[in-house]
Design a protein around this motif. Structure first.
Motif, PDB file in Angstrom:
ATOM      1  N   TYR A   6       0.826  -1.207   0.000  1.00  0.00           N
ATOM      2  CA  TYR A   6       0.000   0.000   0.000  1.00  0.00           C
ATOM      3  C   TYR A   6       0.862   1.260   0.000  1.00  0.00           C
ATOM      4  O   TYR A   6       1.594   1.502  -0.951  1.00  0.00           O
ATOM      5  N   ASP A   7       0.825   2.081   1.071  1.00  0.00           N
ATOM      6  CA  ASP A   7       1.544   3.355   1.048  1.00  0.00           C
ATOM      7  C   ASP A   7       3.046   3.194   1.251  1.00  0.00           C
ATOM      8  O   ASP A   7       3.784   4.188   1.253  1.00  0.00           O
ATOM      9  N   GLN A   8       3.504   1.954   1.383  1.00  0.00           N
ATOM     10  CA  GLN A   8       4.947   1.714   1.480  1.00  0.00           C
ATOM     11  C   GLN A   8       5.539   1.293   0.137  1.00  0.00           C
ATOM     12  O   GLN A   8       6.694   0.860   0.081  1.00  0.00           O
ATOM     13  N   GLN A   9       4.748   1.389  -0.925  1.00  0.00           N
ATOM     14  CA  GLN A   9       5.246   1.150  -2.277  1.00  0.00           C
ATOM     15  C   GLN A   9       5.787   2.477  -2.816  1.00  0.00           C
ATOM     16  O   GLN A   9       5.062   3.469  -2.893  1.00  0.00           O
ATOM     17  N   PHE A  10       7.067   2.512  -3.178  1.00  0.00           N
ATOM     18  CA  PHE A  10       7.700   3.738  -3.645  1.00  0.00           C
ATOM     19  C   PHE A  10       8.393   3.516  -4.989  1.00  0.00           C
ATOM     20  O   PHE A  10       8.783   2.396  -5.326  1.00  0.00           O
ATOM     21  N   HIS A  11       8.518   4.583  -5.761  1.00  0.00           N
ATOM     22  CA  HIS A  11       9.358   4.574  -6.959  1.00  0.00           C
ATOM     23  C   HIS A  11       9.829   5.993  -7.224  1.00  0.00           C
ATOM     24  O   HIS A  11       9.343   6.966  -6.633  1.00  0.00           O
ATOM     25  N   ASP A  12      10.780   6.130  -8.141  1.00  0.00           N
ATOM     26  CA  ASP A  12      11.345   7.436  -8.459  1.00  0.00           C
ATOM     27  C   ASP A  12      10.480   8.187  -9.465  1.00  0.00           C
ATOM     28  O   ASP A  12       9.788   7.571 -10.291  1.00  0.00           O
ATOM     29  N   ILE A  13      10.558   9.499  -9.403  1.00  0.00           N
ATOM     30  CA  ILE A  13       9.981  10.360 -10.436  1.00  0.00           C
ATOM     31  C   ILE A  13      11.049  11.324 -10.934  1.00  0.00           C
ATOM     32  O   ILE A  13      11.923  11.752 -10.170  1.00  0.00           O
ATOM     33  N   ALA A  14      10.959  11.638 -12.208  1.00  0.00           N
ATOM     34  CA  ALA A  14      11.808  12.672 -12.811  1.00  0.00           C
ATOM     35  C   ALA A  14      10.987  13.941 -12.908  1.00  0.00           C
ATOM     36  O   ALA A  14       9.935  13.961 -13.563  1.00  0.00           O
ATOM     37  N   ILE A  15      11.429  14.994 -12.241  1.00  0.00           N
ATOM     38  CA  ILE A  15      10.722  16.266 -12.228  1.00  0.00           C
ATOM     39  C   ILE A  15      11.253  17.131 -13.370  1.00  0.00           C
ATOM     40  O   ILE A  15      12.468  17.261 -13.552  1.00  0.00           O
ATOM     41  N   THR A  16      10.341  17.713 -14.140  1.00  0.00           N
ATOM     42  CA  THR A  16      10.727  18.511 -15.298  1.00  0.00           C
ATOM     43  C   THR A  16      11.619  19.671 -14.875  1.00  0.00           C
ATOM     44  O   THR A  16      11.211  20.497 -14.040  1.00  0.00           O
ATOM     45  N   PRO A  17      12.844  19.768 -15.422  1.00  0.00           N
ATOM     46  CA  PRO A  17      13.732  20.883 -15.062  1.00  0.00           C
ATOM     47  C   PRO A  17      13.082  22.232 -15.379  1.00  0.00           C
ATOM     48  O   PRO A  17      12.460  22.406 -16.420  1.00  0.00           O
ATOM     49  N   GLY A  18      13.215  23.170 -14.455  1.00  0.00           N
ATOM     50  CA  GLY A  18      12.663  24.498 -14.656  1.00  0.00           C
ATOM     51  C   GLY A  18      11.182  24.625 -14.357  1.00  0.00           C
ATOM     52  O   GLY A  18      10.640  25.725 -14.385  1.00  0.00           O
ATOM     53  N   SER A  19      10.512  23.501 -14.107  1.00  0.00           N
ATOM     54  CA  SER A  19       9.075  23.549 -13.802  1.00  0.00           C
ATOM     55  C   SER A  19       8.853  24.168 -12.430  1.00  0.00           C
ATOM     56  O   SER A  19       9.766  24.272 -11.599  1.00  0.00           O
ATOM     57  N   ARG A  20       7.606  24.559 -12.169  1.00  0.00           N
ATOM     58  CA  ARG A  20       7.277  25.098 -10.853  1.00  0.00           C
ATOM     59  C   ARG A  20       7.527  24.064  -9.767  1.00  0.00           C
ATOM     60  O   ARG A  20       7.995  24.400  -8.673  1.00  0.00           O
ATOM     61  N   LEU A  21       7.253  22.785 -10.048  1.00  0.00           N
ATOM     62  CA  LEU A  21       7.482  21.736  -9.065  1.00  0.00           C
ATOM     63  C   LEU A  21       8.961  21.630  -8.725  1.00  0.00           C
ATOM     64  O   LEU A  21       9.341  21.505  -7.556  1.00  0.00           O
TER      65      LEU A  21
END
Length: 268
Positions: A162-177
């Motif tokens: 459940y909430d202990q399942q994790f994976h990586d994300i690539a955040i768009t460079p220069g984005s607000r995030l």
């Protein structure tokens, strides 16, 4: 200053066997929210969280008798929480499997809420299903099941973990995030979804994708005002001990509430 009033869309429980046969409250349709979502919002001072009940054709009230736009006028922001699948019928498709028919009643209610808040220029943040709902409300489509339609994708849901399942994300460079996290372009998030954004809705741009499969993990609206959707559950990571790679939930909440406060100030 008066506290910020943040509306949270309701999850809906429909009586079904065996619970419906057990008597008591489970024989009734229930509107509810997850405690963790409310507590995430209430964690900040001068903020009140209110669940917005759904108005449906089968209930005592009809949509024409209670206008969801009234909530958008009185409240300062909207959280679309997670839950059941978005119905394929809501984006013009038939379910590929009987289990993926989704919740059309909730879709209609939440899309009406979303559009009402958008019309008022009030900020909206979508969590998991909420991210998908934003995309569909703006004309986008979804993958009904990631393992079926994207078999090469990493695991995005493990019900045992459940909430202990994790994976990586690539955040768009220069984005607000990325800017919100000091230029970070790689982070770890929890993952509890089997559906995902396919075709982007009008005016949306991708701010994060799964690694290495490229599945959309975060979207932001390019129009006026604040609209952000994420596939992960920040409320489940709130209060966790600091982790060197895990995305802290505080900056996202702070950004959303700051947008609500700014809009509230302009509305005086």
């Amino acid at each position: 200053m008066a506290p910020l009033l943040i509306g949270i869309s309701a999850r809906i429980y429909y009586p079904q066997a065996p619970q419906a046969d057990s008597g008591g409250v489970f024989t009734r349709t229930l509107h509810y929210l997850e405690q963790s979502v409310a507590h995430w919002i209430l964690h900040k001072p001068q903020v009140l969280a209110l669940m917005i009940p759904a108005i449906e054709r089968e209930g005592l009230l009809l949509p024409r008798e209670v206008n969801l736009a009234d909530y958008a006028r009185e409240l300062d922001g909207l959280v679309l929480q997670g839950g059941n699948d978005v119905a394929p019928a809501s984006y013009g498709e038939d379910p590929l499997h009987d289990d993926w028919h989704g919740d059309r009643i909730r879709d209609r209610y939440e899309m009406a809420l979303f559009r009402a808040f958008l019309a008022e220029g009030k900020p909206v943040i979508g969590i998991c299903r909420g991210c998908q709902l934003i995309n569909v409300a703006l004309g986008g489509t979804l993958y009904q099941d990631i393992p079926t339609q994207l078999p090469a994708a990493v695991g995005h849901r493990d019900l045992m973990r459940y909430d202990q399942q994790f994976h990586d994300i690539a955040i768009t460079p220069g984005s607000r995030l990325s800017q919100l996290y000091g230029g970070t372009t790689l982070a770890e998030v929890n993952s509890i979804h089997h559906q995902a954004v396919k075709d982007l809705g009008d005016g949306l741009e991708v701010e994060a994708r799964g690694v290495p499969d490229g599945v959309v993990e975060a979207v932001r609206w390019r129009g006026p005002g604040y609209v952000f959707g994420m596939q992960w559950h920040p409320e489940f990571m709130a209060g966790d001990a600091p982790h060197p790679r895990r995305l802290d939930s505080e900056p996202l909440l702070g950004e959303f509430l700051a947008a609500a406060a700014e809009r509230k100030g302009r509305g005086r």
